[in-house]
Design an enzyme around this catalytic site. Structure first.
Site, short mmCIF file in Angstrom:
data_model
loop_
_atom_site.label_atom_id
_atom_site.label_comp_id
_atom_site.label_asym_id
_atom_site.label_seq_id
_atom_site.Cartn_x
_atom_site.Cartn_y
_atom_site.Cartn_z
N GLU A 494 8.47 -5.83 -50.60
CA GLU A 494 9.81 -6.01 -50.03
C GLU A 494 10.78 -6.72 -50.98
O GLU A 494 11.40 -7.72 -50.63
CB GLU A 494 9.72 -6.74 -48.69
N GLU A 614 3.26 -0.95 -43.99
CA GLU A 614 3.18 -1.96 -42.92
C GLU A 614 3.88 -1.39 -41.69
O GLU A 614 4.99 -0.86 -41.81
CB GLU A 614 3.88 -3.28 -43.30
#
Length: 838
Positions: A494, A614
């Site tokens: 991220e 995820e």
């Protein structure tokens, strides 16, 4: 909280009901009026209201009625506030009654009557929120009762503004005057000027304005100028004297005097206080604030409140003797019925089980723990996933990198070897997330999570490249070229969340990705490298993905796969920091995948593999719904809804042996895991186990069901009843959620019925059914029934293990045509497996 300024409200009624009911927070709503009658109930905090030439301060649990066309204004006090507002047409009030209802001025005999009004409000909110069948009729009944109560007990004659001959022109005139003041407040405006512009005498206009607004013209003008000045003090660095003159004050002395009377402090003190951040206690469970560059908000700052609870207490309360409260929970009913017909030898389609390709866990060092390994082995035995992804292979705790006093790198792969040896022995390959930065390589000291993963770019990019190259060489030498070529290498986690997971700029990450790819490919070009493990906020809020893809294309940087993450929370932007955490509708996951696919195709990266590395219901690792029966149909719904859309859906994560934040004492604290820390398998685990029993050929798929077949002729039919969270919870009010009460936050749905008909069965079959719901196999619900003990004994764990998992039944089928009805309660799951008998 936003400043809301408008002069006339156009009320939108909703759901075909002649009313509007909403919850909001208010900082400032200027003088305005509207046709609708308005009931305002203070859920939290307090407000100042100017109404009918009077000023009132309303505290929590206070209620006030604003009549049709009554001019009113609302201001925030020094407290935050949450308000419930009901608006409906005056035609519901017979004879255009004028209502005098204000609990801030309640007399003793009105207390039980106000109780009843609050009961009606509470039930209306509950009905509209849950949307139980018939809720429109129940809501209208409650609205009629509320109007009846107001008319019977709080009426004080008729509303003069609604009488025949009432001057609508007066309100148009008032609107012109207020609009002019709002635009020209910084100019010299006199009462005489305004009267002249409206062709009225000074005396008539003065009385007209005071009668409508409740305060004299000059005082109103001063209040508007003070509000404008207040906004400037907080927003810019102008001198206070300049602001005073800009806002129409004759001199600084007068400005200071009026400002202190209104706000209780000097302009200078106000400016200083408005720019001083509120003190807060360090919370190790939260991630750091984002940098200005990132459009997305904080990673998992859950901004929620429990305001509606102050009203919901009236659901069970008894007010007036003649009142009966409606039951809070609906009776069991059938919300839907679906008929499914399948021919045993009908055409089927091969599909890929994208849910069992990659599994995930918290961080690398946890993989050295015995309990973590035991749980992984058990899961692998039932769900044969191929890869596992986790954070922190380069974390300091893995001891991979250090330097001598002379700055020479020293590499140590002993912990990595212990972890990878174990995984490969279990038949699981690493999906290698290359993170985080070893401290001695880090440019700065920003860290993430309780275990303090360093999110900094490298101080020396060449040393980072050397680390990556040596890591790759070691893996190749230890496990062989053919093995490592089957792995995935994902660059960071991220990085689009600047200041949260990446303490550098966007451009720095792009360059970092390029040099990392180059380091890997120079060792072995055939290795699969990709990323960026992007957060879903950037997907919706900015062009981060497009810019990354463009960078890779223009500079010819290899991108063998694209990876990103999805959760249910609204991808809040930083400009929306005052917005409560909202839950998106269930379609959001597929919509996110579709949007990313569009961006990839537009950038000529459409054909590459797309991995969701995820996903879970909430990105918050303490969301109490993660333990509940809700999660089983949630998992099935999203896997079935995304078949064929992505290469892999990697659920986050397989275990609650997980330490991003301090571990709570409860065994069911809302952790991400399929399995809790004691090894107890949650409903989400059994969703994966049941899906794994499906065949490799797709026969049929629809809303709440899927049918498959295996090459041996056996058939599998999986039914699930997904119920989403209700509007209140989705809007950020968690009043109905607690450790022991976790199912009150869902929409009220009845049971869902499926009737399955199988035709042309070639012979006898044995049908095995697996039933999973709150009463059959949900370990969380069993834990609640046993008293919710925190420190589980070995005996209690053993008991719960025995009560965890689907209930099985068998049936022999001998007819060519067979019918079976499946009745699922909310959150229920049933699997039918038909095996051919000989």
């Amino acid at each position: 909280m936003q400043t809301i300024r408008y002069l006339y409200e156009f009320i939108q009624h909703h759901d075909d009901l002649p009313m509007k009911l909403f919850v909001n927070s208010v900082k400032h709503i200027d003088f305005h009026w509207h046709k609708e009658v308005e009931v305002v109930y203070v859920l939290h905090g307090s407000i100042n209201m100017y109404l009918d030439q009077q000023q009132y301060t309303l505290q929590e649990d206070d209620l006030i009625v604003v009549n049709s066309m009554s001019v009113h204004k609302i201001e925030r006090t020094n407290q935050d506030n949450v308000l419930l507002t009901l608006q409906f047409g005056p035609e519901l009030m017979n004879n255009n009654a004028f209502i005098s209802c204000n609990s801030a001025q309640t007399v003793e005999q009105d207390v039980p009557r106000l109780y009843s009004i609050k009961q009606h409000l509470a039930q209306m909110v509950w009905e509209i929120n849950k949307k139980t069948p018939g809720y429109q009729n129940f809501t209208m009944g409650r609205l009629q009762m509320l109007c009846g109560y107001l008319q019977r007990y709080f009426s004080s004659g008729t509303n003069p503004t609604l009488e025949e001959g009432s001057k609508d022109y007066d309100y148009k005139r008032l609107n012109r005057v207020l609009t002019y003041i709002d635009i020209h407040y910084n100019e010299k405006i006199t009462l005489q000027d305004m009267a002249h512009s409206e062709h009225l005498s000074l005396h008539y206009f003065s009385h007209f304005f005071t009668d409508k607004i409740g305060i004299p013209f000059q005082k109103y003008l001063t209040l508007i100028r003070l509000e404008k000045a207040q906004a400037q003090l907080a927003a810019n660095d102008k001198k206070i004297s300049e602001i005073a003159l800009d806002c129409g004050f004759a001199n600084i002395k007068l400005f200071n005097k009026y400002f202190k009377e209104k706000y209780g402090c000097t302009p200078g003190s106000y400016r200083e206080a408005s720019r001083t951040p509120e003190p807060h206690q360090l919370n190790v469970n939260r991630k750091p604030k984002t940098y200005e560059e990132s459009s997305s908000g904080d990673y998992y700052e859950m901004e929620t409140l429990n305001a509606i609870g102050s009203l919901y207490r009236y659901l069970d309360a008894k007010g007036d003797a003649e009142q009966e409260t409606l039951p809070i929970s609906s009776v069991n009913h059938l919300s839907d019925q679906t008929y499914i017909e399948v021919i045993a030898d009908q055409t089927s389609f091969v599909y890929e089980k994208h849910w069992n390709i990659t599994m995930t866990a918290g961080r690398a060092i946890e993989g050295l723990r015995e309990d973590w390994r035991k749980q992984l082995s058990a899961l692998k035995g039932k769900v044969p996933f191929q890869y596992i992804r986790f954070h922190g292979i380069f974390n300091d705790e893995m001891m991979v990198y250090s330097e001598t006093e002379q700055g020479i790198p020293v590499y140590n792969w002993s912990y990595v070897d212990k972890l990878y040896d174990f995984l490969l022995d279990q038949g699981v390959r690493p999906f290698v997330e290359l993170s985080f930065m070893p401290s001695q390589l880090a440019r700065s000291k920003e860290t993430l999570f309780w275990w303090r993963g360093n999110i900094s770019p490298p101080s020396d990019p060449a040393k980072w490249q050397a680390l990556v190259r040596e890591f790759i060489r070691h893996c190749l030498n230890r496990y062989g070229t053919e093995e490592v070529k089957k792995w995935y290498f994902e660059v960071w986690n991220e990085p689009d969340l600047a200041g949260v997971c990446w303490a550098g700029s966007k451009e720095e990450y792009f360059a970092f990705y390029e040099l990392t790819v180059h380091a890997i490919k120079t060792v072995l070009p055939d290795l699969r490298v990709g990323g960026p493990a992007m957060g879903y906020g950037s997907l919706w809020n900015d062009t981060w993905a497009e810019e990354f893809l463009s960078y890779c294309s223009k500079r010819e940087v290899a991108l063998d796969f694209f990876s990103f993450h999805i959760y249910s929370e609204y991808p809040k932007r930083k400009v929306e920091e005052d917005r409560l955490t909202q839950i998106m509708p269930p379609s959001f996951y597929k919509e996110s995948i579709d949007l990313l696919r569009q961006k990839m195709k537009a950038s000529s990266y459409g054909p590459i593999e797309l991995h969701v590395t995820e996903w879970n219901f909430s990105l918050y690792d303490r969301n109490l719904l993660h333990d509940t029966m809700f999660m089983a149909p949630f998992v099935i719904y999203h896997t079935m809804n995304t078949l064929g859309d992505v290469k892999a859906m990697a659920f986050w994560s397989f275990t609650d042996v997980f330490e991003e934040s301090i571990v709570p004492t409860s065994p069911f604290y809302g952790g991400f895991g399929l399995i809790n820390r004691d090894g107890l398998k949650k409903p989400s685990y059994y969703a994966f186990e049941l899906m794994q029993k499906l065949g490799d050929e797709l026969l049929i798929k629809g809303d709440g069901y899927v049918g498959t077949r295996k090459s041996d002729g056996s058939m599998q039919f999986l039914f699930y009843h997904y119920v989403h969270v209700d509007q209140l919870f989705a809007s950020g009010d968690w009043s109905e959620l607690s450790c022991s009460t976790r199912y009150d936050v869902f929409e009220e749905k009845g049971s869902k019925a499926f009737e399955l008909t199988l035709n042309k069965l070639p012979g006898p079959y044995k049908c095995t059914s697996y039933q999973l719901d709150r009463d059959h196999g949900s370990v969380f619900d069993e834990w609640i029934r046993m008293g919710s003990p925190y420190a589980l004994t070995e005996e209690e764990i053993s008991y719960l293990e025995g009560r965890s998992g689907p209930v099985m039944e068998t049936e022999m089928i001998r007819d060519e045509c067979w019918r079976r009805e499946v009745l699922l309660p909310p959150h229920g799951v049933t699997l039918l497996i038909l095996n051919r008998q000989y």
